[in-house]
Each structure stands twice: as C-alpha cells, then as structure tokens.
Design an enzyme around this catalytic site. Structure first.
Site, short mmCIF file in Angstrom:
data_model
loop_
_atom_site.label_atom_id
_atom_site.label_comp_id
_atom_site.label_asym_id
_atom_site.label_seq_id
_atom_site.Cartn_x
_atom_site.Cartn_y
_atom_site.Cartn_z
CB ALA A 56 31.02 42.88 -0.03
NE ARG B 128 -2.04 -2.29 3.22
CZ ARG B 128 -2.43 -2.71 4.41
NH1 ARG B 128 -3.55 -2.26 4.94
NH2 ARG B 128 -1.71 -3.59 5.09
N GLY C 94 2.46 -14.38 5.70
CA GLY C 94 1.61 -14.10 6.85
C GLY C 94 2.39 -13.86 8.13
#
Ligand code: UD1
Ligand code: CA
Length: 476
Positions: free
Chosen positions: A386, A18, A83
């Site tokens: 900068a 699923r 299972g």
C-alpha cells in the site's frame, strides 16, 4: 471511373452562427468525430467517383481537422457569394468537365443520414428518372426547415425557406431535408439562374426545384419514414439531441452483437470503438475513441476509457484511463487513474486510488492501494505494498524504476528512480530506496531524521520554494 457515376458534394462552408461558437459548426463533435466527419465516413461507403467538401468559414481549421482521416476528399473553396446554391456551384465547377453522372448533395451538419438510407435515396432517384430528387420528411415541428410545397396533383412544386414563407406555406409539415440527388447537367444549367432576391440575400439551392418546374421538368421527392435521419444541427440543443440519437444507434448496434448494456441512456460509445460479445457495460460509462474491449470484460460503472485496449474477462470499475492496455482477467479500480503508456499484464491488478503512467506491470502483478507508479517496468508476480510510490521526477528529469519478478514491497515504500529491485527482493515498511537492491535482499532504510538547513535556498535558488523559505526566514 468506377461504375457508380456519382459525385458527392458535402456543404461545410457556413459559419453556423446559431452555435455561438469559436469552433466552426461542422467541427463540433458527436460520437468521437466532427459532425462533417460522420458525413464523410458515410460518403466513403457509397463508392462515389468524387467526394468534395465545400469550405469557407475557418477553412484552414476545417481542412486540417479532416484531411488526414479522409484522404480521398477534395476541398473546394466557396467565394464570398453566400448560400447553399453558390456552395454547390463552386463544387460543380471543380468537377471534371466530362463528368456526366449524378450529384448527391449532403450537409456537413446532418450526420445521421446513414449509408443504407442514402443508397435507397439514390435508387429512388434513378428509378424516378427525375432531374432532381429531394429527400423530405413529414415532421411535427417544421420550424427552421425549408417547406416542400406540392401542386394540386401532389407533385413537388417548389421549396420555400422558412424566412420567405407565407403563413400558409409555413404551416406545411413536409420539410426539405437538405439532401438531394441532381443530374449534373441540371445543376450546370440551372444554378446560374439562381438569384439572391430573398429574405437572406443568399443563393438558395432550394430555388432549383421551382425553376425546373417552371420549365416543365420532373422534380421527385423521396419521403423518409425515419425522420431522425434528416435531423440537422443548428444550435447546441440540437447538437446534444443528435449526439444522443447517434449514441442510441451505436449502443443498439453493439447490443445486437451480444453486448449487455445495462443503461443505454448513460452509456456513451464512440463510433470508432470496438466491443465483443458478452462484454457488460454498467451505467455512466464512456467508451471513447478507438477503444477495444474483448469478450467477457465488465466495464463500469462510472468509467471512462479513451483509446484503451481491454483484454478478455477483465473487470474495470470506476476508472479513468487513456491510452492504456489492460490484460485479460486483470482487475482495475475502483478510483484508478491510468495515464498513457500503462500496460497491465494478464491477471494483474491496479487497485483503489492508484495512478499509473508509462508503466508496464507484469502478469499477475498487483498494485492494490494508494500508489503512484510512473516510468516503471514491473515484472511478474510482484506486489507493491500500500502506498508504494515511484519518485520518478527529481525536479529536473524523469527516471525509470525497474522491479524484477516476485518482488514484494512494504507499505509506504518510496522508490527513488533511477533504481532497480532485483528478483524476489523485499523492502521494509516506509523504506526510501535510493540504491539498487540485489536479488533476494531485504532493503531497510529506517534512520533518524536529519534536517539539512538552508538546502533549498542553496541548491534551488530562484525557485518558488527558495523564495518562500527566504520569506519565512525574514519573518522570523
Ligand atoms: C437548409 C435548406 C433548407 C433545409 C435545411 C435542412 C437552403 C437555402 N435551405 O437550410 O431548405 O430545410 O437546410 O437542414 O439550402 N453552407 C455552405 N455555404 C453557404 C451556406 C451554407 O456550405 O454559403 C452549408 C452549411 O455549412 C451547412 C449547409 O450548407 O452545412 C446548410 O446550411 P444552413 O445554413 O444550415 O441551412 P439551413 O438554414 O439549415
Ligand atoms: Ca442546417
């Protein structure tokens, strides 16, 4: 053997159809860990003598994802018989023949059952002296779960899977949480009697309670009050919901430890992260993997830290950082990108639109604006102007830049590595620094522009750049 006389079997062999995923369901992650990893972490807190994980679907991938983090776990292969009953049977067969204690069965897709809940569950089983105790919960919407059918006296009679249930049975709101404590002798006796005559053609572990009752044995149920501990993940919607619940629990734990979380709904903290008192987390912040954050630090908003270490009273705003160390009282952001190997010293600054990688930036040093600093060692008290850039890559190899204490670079300096700037040196704006700068010197490199024609085709033959240049020349 320790005194606990307990074996834990974790079921993780199913595909998880699923989920509609390439990844096995139990490896889908919440809180920085696979679903089954949470179950193993909790199992590790219960002092069991044996912890087994049953695998089949993509077993190598599952084992590889878990073996290192959970060295105590034993992986048991389920065969082609499908299972949960078969899964438990192969795990029981793999236990030592003389083990005669209790078996706690958990599901790899139910990560929210915490150690306290499971300890009370074990205590309830031992007090009831039953052959098996089921964990059950009464829920608003039982869709998808096995239903617990009780007899006239209120005792558990059997469990019916949704697909096998009649309309009356399906209307029952008490569900089987998929967690059980069995006496091992019970499993050894009854699992061989479980068949596959049901809607799914599987050996249901849930047939065992009914078989026990037919023989007049005691089946107990322990009804949990907090139903969220029973939540399982079968699809992606439940994955998100269970992930949210886990996160809420982690956030709350840190809140009670003294962390201010402004917006729990948009704060995501992995299970492995460590926070300290008086940390403040602003909205939209992800504290991931083994990140640690020291006292008084302020993190966020809009920040992601992966495996980072943040010092006391640091401020980290709108930042993305991985494997970085941020010193005490340092400031980072906004819009900073710290890649692995970034180490920012105490009171240092990495500012707006700055990217760093493999860069050690000394105490009190600042990289305030628009820079790239990679493969660099920056001393103390440095200011990179900068847009200072380390040109660390010459198209073939990476090279280091060393900037000694108290250096200040002018705006738009390019440091062409390998290169060293001596203590206290300065560079002029726009300098392209190709040679070492002695301590205390000013480096200038303003020169008329010179174009060396054909350089790329001659020196980079066969590259995209050379081809593009050649095409342009032909077009002219
Ligand atoms: C199971 C229970 C159901 C319960 C629910 C709780 C059965 C038959 N049903 O249903 O009563 O309400 O859990 O969450 O047990 N697995 C194996 N091998 C297999 C099949 C499954 O190891 O052959 C593992 C899965 O990886 C998973 C767990 O067992 O971790 C449960 O399997 P799943 O298919 O999710 O069972 P449910 O339909 O949820
Ligand atoms: Ca399930």
């Amino acid at each position: 053997m320790t005194g606990n006389n307990l074996a834990i079997i974790i079921l993780a062999a199913g595909q998880g159809t699923r989920m509609r995923s390439r990844l096995p369901k139990v490896l889908h992650q919440i809180g920085g860990r696979p679903l089954v990893g949470h179950v193993l972490t909790t199992a590790g807190r219960l002092d069991a003598d044996h912890v087994e994980v049953v695998v089949r679907h993509e077993r190598d991938q599952v084992v590889a994802a878990l073996a290192e983090d959970y060295p105590g776990a034993v992986f048991v292969d389920q065969d082609e018989v499908p299972g949960t009953g078969r899964a438990v049977q192969v795990a029981v067969d793999a236990l030592p023949a003389d083990f005669d204690g209790d078996v706690l069965v958990l599901s790899g897709d139910c990560p929210l059952a915490d150690a306290d809940t499971l300890r009370s569950f074990l205590d309830a089983h031992r007090a009831a002296e039953a052959e098996v105790t089921l964990m059950t919960a009464v829920v608003d919407d039982p869709t998808g779960y096995g239903r617990v059918i009780r007899d006239a006296d209120g005792g558990v009679d059997r469990v019916v899977e949704q697909k096998d249930a009649t309309a009356d049975e399906a209307a029952v709101s008490e569900i089987n949480a998929g967690m059980y404590v069995f006496r091992i002798a019970t499993l050894r006796k009854y699992l061989p009697a479980v068949g596959v005559d049901n809607a799914q053609g599987e050996m249901y572990l849930t047939d065992v309670p009914g078989l026990l009752r037919r023989d007049g044995s005691r089946v107990a149920a322990s009804v949990v009050s907090d139903v969220t501990v029973t939540y399982g993940v079968n699809d992606r919607a439940q994955l998100a919901e269970v992930g949210r619940l886990l996160n809420r629990r982690i956030v709350r734990r840190w809140q009670l430890e003294g962390v201010t979380v402004i917006d729990p709904a948009t704060t995501w903290i992995d299970d492995d992260a460590t926070l300290s008192p008086d940390v403040t987390i602003l909205p939209n912040t992800h504290i991931l993997r083994a990140t640690t954050i020291a006292e008084g630090a302020i993190i966020g908003p809009d920040t992601t830290l992966v495996d980072c270490e943040v010092g006391a009273d640091a401020i980290v705003r709108r930042t993305d950082a991985t494997l970085a160390v941020i010193g005490a009282e340092a400031t980072v952001g906004p819009f900073s990108f710290l890649r692995p190997g970034t180490v920012l010293g105490a009171r240092g600054k990495i500012g707006a639109y700055v990217e760093t990688k493999n860069a050690e930036i000394g105490e009190g040093s600042k990289v305030p604006h628009l820079s790239y600093v990679g493969d660099a060692t920056i001393g103390r008290g440095v200011n990179l102007g900068a847009s200072t850039i380390t040109a660390n890559y010459d198209d073939v190899n990476k090279h280091r830049t060393v900037v000694e204490d108290e250096v200040h670079t002018g705006s738009h300096t390019t440091l062409v590595a390998p290169v060293r700037l001596g203590a206290g040196a300065k560079t002029g704006a726009g300098a392209v620094v190709r040679k070492d700068v002695p301590a205390g010197s000013l480096a200038m490199s303003v020169a008329p522009q010179r174009n060396i024609e054909g350089w790329v085709e001659k020196n980079r033959a066969g590259t995209g750049a050379a081809d593009a240049a050649a095409r342009t020349r032909v077009a002219e």
